[in-house]
Design an enzyme around this catalytic site. Structure first.
Site, PDB file in Angstrom:
ATOM      1  N   HIS A   5      -8.568   3.878  -2.418  1.00 15.69           N
ATOM      2  CA  HIS A   5      -7.200   3.405  -2.190  1.00 15.69           C
ATOM      3  C   HIS A   5      -6.704   2.503  -3.323  1.00 15.69           C
ATOM      4  CE1 HIS A   5      -3.577   2.217  -0.324  1.00 15.69           C
ATOM      5  NE2 HIS A   5      -4.032   1.238   0.441  1.00 15.69           N
ATOM      6  N   CYS A  33     -13.743   1.752   6.765  1.00 16.77           N
ATOM      7  CA  CYS A  33     -12.772   0.993   5.973  1.00 16.77           C
ATOM      8  C   CYS A  33     -12.654   1.609   4.582  1.00 16.77           C
ATOM      9  CB  CYS A  33     -13.223  -0.458   5.829  1.00 16.77           C
ATOM     10  SG  CYS A  33     -13.589  -1.308   7.380  1.00 16.77           S
ATOM     11  N   CYS A  42       0.802  -1.228   0.000  1.00 21.72           N
ATOM     12  CA  CYS A  42       0.000   0.000   0.000  1.00 21.72           C
ATOM     13  C   CYS A  42       0.834   1.278   0.000  1.00 21.72           C
ATOM     14  CB  CYS A  42      -0.949  -0.003   1.190  1.00 21.72           C
ATOM     15  SG  CYS A  42      -2.093  -1.407   1.187  1.00 21.72           S
TER      16      CYS A  42
END
Length: 411
Positions: free
Chosen positions: A349, A217, A87
Site C-alpha cells: 500500500h 494488515c 490513502c
C-alpha cells in the site's frame, strides 16, 4: 449538473512492483514514476507530448514532487497538479483526470501516483498543528480506550469489533479474507508479498489490534502506478490507441457525513457511509447493479475494511458479509472476485500509488490480460479506494465499445 459529459477512456496503464520501503537503492520517487509512466505510455501507444495535463498523487513528499517526477520524461510546460488525499490519493488523481476529460477541458491526461514511504506503521508527520484525524480518534475513543497500537489498526480493528457485536459473527471471517487475498497474490508479479498462508497461520500471526493479526494488515510500501486517460474524440482520431481502451462508466467521490461522528458506530468512523454513497452514485451513473460486477479491487487496508465494504458496495446485504465469505462468493467461482491482485494486504500500500494500481489491475482483467489471476468472463469492474480523514472513490469500468453509447450521459 445537467450538462452532457464526454465519455472517458483509459488507454494505457503501468505500474512498478511494490516493494518494502528501502529495499531497492535505486528506487527514489522519480525512478518509480519514470517506470510506471513509461509502461503506461507504451501500453497506450502515445507519447509524452500528447499529454495536456497531469495529476500526480503522493502523501509523503515535499511540494511539487509531481513536477520533479515528470520533468525527466519531458518538460513540455503542461499544468501539473499535485494531489494528497491520504490513502485514496491515487484514485483522487484519477478522479480529477477523468473530470478534466468529462468536462471537455482536455483530450489526453496523465494520472500518476507514487510513494516512497518510511518503514513501520503510518504516523502523523506534524506535532504542532491539528491532526486531521482528531475527530475520528475522539469518536472512536468515546467507545473504546485508545491503546498503544497503530492508530489505523485501532480504528479498523474497533470497526471489526462493532461488526462482531452487531451481527454475532466469528472473528474467523476476517482471517478468511486475508487467507483469500494472500492466496490471490501468489499469481501477481507486482505484489510485495506472494506467500500463501493457511488460515491457522493467519490467525496465529502476531496480534496487532484484536481481532486483527499482522497477516490481516497491509504493509507500508514503495511503488508507483500510472494511467493514460483520453476523450472519445482522441480515441476516434487515433485508431492505434483503441485496442486496449477501457471506458470509465462512472467515477464518484464522497467524503464524511455527520453520521461518521454522531452515531457511535466505528464502522461509520472508518468510512462505511461515504463508501456506500460513492457506490450508489456510481451504480446510478453507470446504469448497473452490484450484481452486474464480476471483478472488484477493494481497499483492504485491513481485513475488517474489506468485510464491511462488501455491504457498503451492495455486494451482499447488510449483516450478511459472513455468509458471503463462507460461501466463497468473494473469490474465483463465486459471485464476484474481490482483489484478484492480492489486495493491499499482500500487494502492498504505497498510498499515492494504490488507486492507480487498482485501475491497472482492473484494466488488465477487462482486457483478458491478467494471466493466472484472470477472472473468466469479466465484463464490468469496480474500484474502491478509501482514505480516512476522509475521501472515498468508487469507479466502474467496462471494455470500450465505441458503437455503444454510455447509459447515462450526465456529468
Amino acid at each position: 449538473m445537467n450538462r452532457a459529459a464526454n465519455r472517458v477512456f483509459v488507454i494505457g496503464v503501468g505500474m512498478t512492483k511494490f516493494e518494502k520501503p528501502g529495499r531497492r537503492e535505486d528506487f527514489d520517487y522519480p525512478d518509480m514514476a519514470k517506470e510506471a509512466v513509461t509502461k503506461a505510455i507504451k501500453d497506450a501507444n502515445v507519447s509524452y507530448k500528447d499529454f495536456e495535463q497531469a495529476f500526480v498523487g503522493y502523501v509523503y513528499g515535499d511540494s511539487t514532487c509531481g513536477q520533479r517526477a515528470l520533468y525527466p520524461l519531458g518538460m513540455t510546460g503542461i499544468p501539473i497538479v499535485n494531489v494528497n488525499n491520504n490513502c485514496s490519493t491515487g484514485s483522487s488523481a484519477l478522479y480529477l483526470a477523468s473530470r478534466q476529460i468529462a468536462g471537455g477541458l482536455s483530450d489526453c491526461v496523465l494520472a500518476l501516483g507514487f510513494e516512497k514511504m518510511q518503514r513501520g506503521s503510518l504516523s502523523s508527520q506534524f506535532s504542532d498543528r491539528t491532526n486531521p484525524m482528531d475527530k475520528h480518534i475522539e469518536t472512536m475513543s468515546e467507545k473504546y480506550d485508545f491503546g498503544s497500537g497503530p492508530a489505523a489498526a485501532q480504528l479498523f480493528g474497533n470497526a471489526a469489533r462493532d461488526y462482531i457485536k452487531k451481527y454475532n459473527v466469528s472473528p474467523d471471517v476476517f482471517a478468511k479474507i486475508a487467507w483469500k487475498n494472500h492466496k490471490h497474490s501468489v499469481n501477481n508479479p507486482y505484489s510485495q508479498f506472494r506467500d500463501e498462508y493457511t488460515l491457522e497461520e493467519i490467525k496465529n500471526s502476531p496480534m496487532v489490534h484484536e481481532p486483527l493479526t499482522k497477516l490481516q494488515c497491509c504493509p507500508t510500501s514503495d511503488g508507483s502506478g500510472a494511467a493514460v486517460l483520453v476523450s472519445e474524440n482522441f480515441l476516434r482520431k487515433h485508431p492505434e490507441t483503441q485496442k486496449n481502451a477501457v471506458e470509465i462508466l462512472a467515477i464518484e467521490m464522497a467524503t464524511d457525513f455527520s453520521s461518521t461522528f454522531d452515531t457511535n458506530d466505528c464502522m461509520r468512523v472508518v468510512g462505511y457511509d461515504m463508501s456506500k454513497q460513492a457506490a450508489q452514485k456510481a451504480y446510478a451513473k453507470a446504469g448497473i447493479k452490484p450484481s452486474d460486477v464480476q471483478v472488484v479491487e477493494l481497499h483492504d487496508c485491513f481485513s475488517a475494511n474489506e468485510l464491511i465494504t462488501y455491504e457498503a458496495l451492495g455486494l451482499c446485504e447488510e449483516g450478511k458479509a459472513g455468509e458471503f465469505i463462507e460461501r466463497g462468493d468473494n473469490t474465483y467461482g463465486g459471485k464476484c472476485v474481490v482483489n484478484p491482485s492480492g489486495g493491499l494486504i499482500s500487494k502492498g500500500h504505497p498510498l499515492g500509488a494504490t488507486g492507480l494500481a487498482q485501475c491497472a489491475e482492473l484494466c488488465w482483467q477487462l482486457r483478458n490480460q491478467a494471466d493466472k489471476r484472470q477472472v473468466k468472463g469479466a465484463r464490468i469492474a469496480l474500484q474502491h479506494n478509501l482514505g480516512l480523514g476522509g475521501a472515498c472513490v468508487v469507479a466502474i469500468y467496462r471494455l470500450a465499445n465505441l458503437n455503444k453509447a454510455r447509459v447515462d450521459s450526465k456529468l
